[in-house]
Design a protein around this motif. Structure first.
Motif, mmCIF file in Angstrom:
data_model
loop_
_atom_site.group_PDB
_atom_site.id
_atom_site.type_symbol
_atom_site.label_atom_id
_atom_site.label_comp_id
_atom_site.label_asym_id
_atom_site.label_seq_id
_atom_site.Cartn_x
_atom_site.Cartn_y
_atom_site.Cartn_z
ATOM 1 N N LEU A 144 78.647 30.262 30.297
ATOM 2 C CA LEU A 144 77.515 29.492 30.718
ATOM 3 C C LEU A 144 78.018 28.254 31.104
ATOM 4 O O LEU A 144 78.848 27.344 30.512
ATOM 5 C CB LEU A 144 76.659 29.311 29.698
ATOM 6 N N ALA A 145 77.854 27.682 32.509
ATOM 7 C CA ALA A 145 78.422 26.781 33.313
ATOM 8 C C ALA A 145 77.708 25.289 32.376
ATOM 9 O O ALA A 145 76.778 25.438 32.016
ATOM 10 C CB ALA A 145 77.935 26.630 34.688
ATOM 11 N N PRO A 146 78.600 24.266 32.795
ATOM 12 C CA PRO A 146 78.158 23.035 32.110
ATOM 13 C C PRO A 146 76.646 22.639 32.478
ATOM 14 O O PRO A 146 76.102 22.977 33.825
ATOM 15 C CB PRO A 146 79.116 21.856 32.652
ATOM 16 N N VAL A 147 75.793 22.228 31.705
ATOM 17 C CA VAL A 147 74.425 21.853 31.867
ATOM 18 C C VAL A 147 73.490 22.859 32.230
ATOM 19 O O VAL A 147 72.228 22.845 32.499
ATOM 20 C CB VAL A 147 74.258 20.496 32.613
ATOM 21 N N GLU A 148 73.972 24.324 32.277
ATOM 22 C CA GLU A 148 73.123 25.288 32.627
ATOM 23 C C GLU A 148 72.682 25.832 31.377
ATOM 24 O O GLU A 148 72.717 25.686 30.211
ATOM 25 C CB GLU A 148 73.944 26.458 33.179
ATOM 26 N N GLN A 149 71.512 26.859 31.675
ATOM 27 C CA GLN A 149 70.900 27.558 30.405
ATOM 28 C C GLN A 149 71.145 29.026 30.494
ATOM 29 O O GLN A 149 71.126 29.518 31.737
ATOM 30 C CB GLN A 149 69.391 27.349 30.325
ATOM 31 N N TYR A 150 71.046 29.569 29.473
ATOM 32 C CA TYR A 150 71.148 31.107 29.082
ATOM 33 C C TYR A 150 69.878 31.517 28.313
ATOM 34 O O TYR A 150 69.880 30.760 27.030
ATOM 35 C CB TYR A 150 72.177 31.680 28.464
ATOM 36 N N ARG A 151 69.104 32.331 28.745
ATOM 37 C CA ARG A 151 67.843 32.762 27.655
ATOM 38 C C ARG A 151 67.857 34.115 27.551
ATOM 39 O O ARG A 151 67.977 34.915 28.478
ATOM 40 C CB ARG A 151 66.451 32.215 28.463
ATOM 41 N N ALA A 152 67.552 34.681 26.348
ATOM 42 C CA ALA A 152 67.680 36.076 26.030
ATOM 43 C C ALA A 152 66.498 36.195 25.214
ATOM 44 O O ALA A 152 65.855 35.417 24.380
ATOM 45 C CB ALA A 152 68.730 36.369 25.401
ATOM 46 N N ALA A 153 65.565 37.395 25.298
ATOM 47 C CA ALA A 153 64.615 37.593 24.557
ATOM 48 C C ALA A 153 64.355 39.039 24.351
ATOM 49 O O ALA A 153 64.960 39.926 25.023
ATOM 50 C CB ALA A 153 63.305 37.302 25.582
ATOM 51 N N PHE A 154 63.762 39.236 23.230
ATOM 52 C CA PHE A 154 63.434 40.622 22.621
ATOM 53 C C PHE A 154 62.233 40.750 21.977
ATOM 54 O O PHE A 154 61.489 39.626 21.548
ATOM 55 C CB PHE A 154 64.360 41.231 21.732
ATOM 56 N N SER A 155 61.378 41.872 21.620
ATOM 57 C CA SER A 155 60.036 42.005 21.246
ATOM 58 C C SER A 155 60.017 43.027 20.179
ATOM 59 O O SER A 155 60.665 43.955 20.423
ATOM 60 C CB SER A 155 59.039 42.036 22.305
ATOM 61 N N ILE A 156 59.234 43.002 19.186
ATOM 62 C CA ILE A 156 58.789 44.020 18.302
ATOM 63 C C ILE A 156 57.351 44.333 18.392
ATOM 64 O O ILE A 156 56.531 43.601 17.968
ATOM 65 C CB ILE A 156 59.360 43.470 16.796
ATOM 66 N N ALA A 157 57.067 45.615 18.938
ATOM 67 C CA ALA A 157 55.476 45.887 19.080
ATOM 68 C C ALA A 157 55.472 46.932 17.862
ATOM 69 O O ALA A 157 56.085 47.843 17.462
ATOM 70 C CB ALA A 157 55.543 46.521 20.369
ATOM 71 N N VAL A 158 54.130 46.613 17.354
ATOM 72 C CA VAL A 158 53.586 47.493 16.164
ATOM 73 C C VAL A 158 52.343 48.047 16.751
ATOM 74 O O VAL A 158 51.404 47.274 17.196
ATOM 75 C CB VAL A 158 53.495 46.648 14.943
ATOM 76 N N ARG A 159 52.108 49.353 16.524
ATOM 77 C CA ARG A 159 50.909 50.025 16.705
ATOM 78 C C ARG A 159 50.698 51.395 16.005
ATOM 79 O O ARG A 159 51.713 51.600 15.411
ATOM 80 C CB ARG A 159 50.766 50.147 18.070
#
Length: 290
Positions: free
Chosen positions: A275-290
């Motif tokens: 990741l470059a200086p002052v940059e951001q990295y965002r990662a996401a996941f979800s757990i769905a229940v039904r």
């Protein structure tokens, strides 16, 4: 103090004083997370449970001293807050059960901030200043988790992951139905480290039975799924996780579908994205229940 979010039939608890671990996820009062040896063992011995954040690396490293992105990483088990596996390799990063998270919350959301460089034992072992923001959102059908890394002036290698341990309460493990829509597997050596080779793979959907897993893959085409007893749990890789690990050990009524930003040992091999200086990295996941 633990923070509990509630929405509909779901209730999720996170513990800021213990590395923001997801300690519980219940559906209609029944626990869906593998507790393993419990929260106390996680705090005292860094034995993973629930939904732990593994940062700045997931799984194990082959070395305790190496160079990455032009800087030397020195992991001293006597000075660094790290757990070693049975072979003496450093496991699961440096933030297991780490205090120091600043938390804001509502009834159904949680935002936590952590300044990595503000903790001398951490920045000494992994000399890349950065800040973390963990976002948790719960609604009536799903738990969503996202982590944003904000690089400092030197940039930072990205190799974090999560290990959600899932279970189906009241259903024998052999009767659990699993769906693993993976297409490519990472070949591992005897230390469970990627060799760099990959191979096509198809994992048949169906009863878990006596099958076991401790395998690495490219991210799946769709959500991993666990089903049984009238309940279905789906774990989706929403953004920023190009790799996955599946862990279903013998003798334990749990299965982990693990979102990872890099292969195991990526920091040592040089496979981690920088990741470059002052940059951001965002990662996401979800757990769905039904």
């Amino acid at each position: 103090m633990p923070v509990t979010l509630r929405s509909g039939d779901l209730e999720a608890t996170f513990v800021p004083e213990a590395g923001m671990v997801g300690a519980s996820l219940t559906h209609r009062g029944e626990e869906l997370l593998g507790q393993r040896d419990g929260l106390e063992a996680y705090v005292e011995q860094r034995k993973t449970m629930g939904i732990p954040l593994l940062h700045p690396w997931a799984n194990r490293l082959s070395e305790t001293r190496f160079e990455v992105a032009g800087r030397e990483v020195r992991i001293d088990p006597e000075r660094s807050p790290v757990r070693l596996d049975g072979g003496g390799l450093p496991m699961h990063g440096l933030l297991a059960a780490a205090p120091g998270w600043e938390v804001e919350r509502t009834a159904t959301t949680l935002t936590a901030h952590f300044d990595f460089a503000a903790h001398p034992p951490l920045i000494e072992a992994f000399p890349f200043a950065h800040e973390l923001t963990l976002e948790v959102e719960l609604d009536a059908g799903a738990l969503r988790i996202a982590l944003t890394v904000q690089a400092g002036t030197t940039g930072v290698p990205i190799a974090f992951g999560f290990h959600p341990y899932l279970r189906l309460p009241g259903i024998p493990r052999p009767d659990w139905i699993v769906e693993l829509p993976v297409r490519e597997q990472l070949v591992l050596d005897e230390q469970m480290l990627p060799t760099g080779a990959r191979t096509p793979v198809t994992v048949p959907a169906g009863a878990l039975g006596d099958r076991t897993f401790d395998d690495a893959y490219l991210a799946p085409d769709g959500p991993f799924a666990l089903e049984g007893g009238g309940r279905r749990i789906e774990l989706a890789f929403d953004a920023g996780f190009p790799y996955a690990q599946v862990f279903a050990p013998p003798g334990q009524a749990l299965i982990a579908f693990e979102p990872m930003t890099a292969p195991t040992n990526a920091l040592v091999r040089g496979d981690a994205a920088l990741l470059a200086p002052v940059e951001q990295y965002r990662a996401a996941f979800s757990i769905a229940v039904r």
